[in-house]
Motif scaffolding. Structure first.
Motif: not given
Length: 380
Positions: A218-223, A269-279
């Motif tokens: 999951l970590v690799l996926y989010f990256l 995706y960039l402004f909402f999903f990307l912060p979620y990915y980082a968290g």
């Protein structure tokens, strides 16, 4: 014969079918403001019926009950629109699509109508069943919040940027834009306390990330998803980056489609999903973030709606041929692998978080047993 509250909502939603056919026949309704008035009256109608039922049945009713009366009706309308766009039925919403919301005649508009008419409607029925049985529907509602909120966050900017212009009936979308955010706040505040669902026996020191294969995946996926989000945003907004231009031309030409739905979606995706990915990366590497369970459900709903709409629009006949997925096998393989993963893995993440909520709770230091202490005890 008496009907329960959920049955009233279900039957009221079905009135959308004859009502849409009747409204389409009123050819005198040529003014956009009259279409808006007719839409408002329809929403008031489907709200008053459940209200009268509750008024004369003094049983305590969940406030979300009234929201469902509007949204189930809208889901049936959207299913009718989707079917008419694909030529499976006719003369139900023809006039409305021409003079009211012409942007719904696009491929993306068709896809979001299908999603609302099938998936959202199924979620509403699940919530109604839970209300009827006195059970909690919080997790289903959070998934719905993510799905509908994402749909509106893409639809509204695309309307403003797109070629169809803004007409008075666009105001009918306001309740569907506002209510999910208020509902989401309500359901997030209802999060159970950590003590309610934390099992002390499971509150062990968590192994490192490389000893948890699923979490490492999951970590690799989010990256990777983070990189894809940046790449597709750059391509959708015409960035002069060679890799982004090549990706859009060879694999996802729909990103450059003139209706602007793809551009709006890539911005989300960039402004909402990307912060979620980082968290999420942080929470998986360093467990103990209690927000993960709720937000994984919201993100799963948003990702499912996003990818269904994006994949469907990329192959739909209403999308110009030059912006559909290219015919060669390599392009199709890349397109489907990337987009199916973006659809499926968030669902896996939501299952991971909700199936083991104690993993994402802050451990109580008085009951935590470290791995080293346990090994020392066994040696003695």
């Amino acid at each position: 014969m008496t009907f329960s509250g959920p049955s009233i909502i279900f039957l009221t939603s079905l009135s959308a079918i004859p009502l849409s056919y009747f409204m389409n026949k009123i050819s005198q309704m040529i003014d956009q403001r009259m279409i808006l008035v007719a839409g408002v009256c329809s929403l008031l109608f489907v709200t008053i019926i459940p209200y009268l039922h509750v008024k004369y049945n003094p049983r305590k009713t969940d406030s979300f009950f009234y929201v469902l009366s509007i949204f189930t009706f809208s889901s049936v309308i959207d299913l009718v629109i989707g079917l008419e766009n694909d030529g499976l039925i006719e003369n139900f919403m023809t006039f409305y699509l021409k003079e009211g919301e012409p942007y719904l005649k696009t491929a993306h508009g068709t896809m979001i109508c299908y999603w609302d008419g099938v998936i959202h409607y199924a979620l509403y029925l699940m919530i109604l069943a839970a209300i009827s049985w006195g059970q909690s529907y919080r997790e289903v509602a959070l998934y719905w919040v993510g799905s509908l909120a994402h749909s509106m966050l893409v639809l509204m900017p695309a309307i403003l940027m797109g070629p169809h212009g803004v007409k008075w009936p666009v105001l009918l979308n306001i309740p569907f834009l506002i209510i999910p955010f208020f509902a989401g706040g309500k359901f997030l505040r209802q999060r159970p306390s950590e003590e309610e669902h934390t099992e002390p026996s499971k509150m062990m020191k968590h192994p490192r990330i490389w000893r948890r294969p699923l979490d490492l995946f999951l970590v690799l996926y989010f990256l990777a998803a983070s990189c894809v989000a940046i790449l597709r945003f750059t391509a959708a907004f015409g960035g002069k980056v060679e890799l982004a231009e090549r990706y859009a031309q060879k694999y996802e030409p729909y990103l450059m489609e003139s209706s602007k739905y793809a551009a709006a979606q890539m911005a989300v995706y960039l402004f909402f999903f990307l912060p979620y990915y980082a968290g999420s990366i942080y929470a998986l590497i360093f467990p103990g973030e209690s927000w993960m369970s709720d937000w994984s459900l919201i993100h799963a709903g948003a990702a499912a709606q996003a990818q269904f709409s994006h994949m469907g629009s990329s192959v739909h006949y209403r999308t110009p041929y030059v912006h559909r997925v290219p015919q060669n096998m390599k392009a199709r393989a890349v397109f489907w692998v990337v987009n199916v993963l973006l659809f499926a893995v968030p669902q896996l993440m939501a299952y991971r978080c909700t199936n083991e909520p104690s993993f994402f709770q802050k451990a109580n230091k008085t009951v935590v047993i470290s791995e080293e202490s346990e090994k020392n005890r066994k040696k003695k």
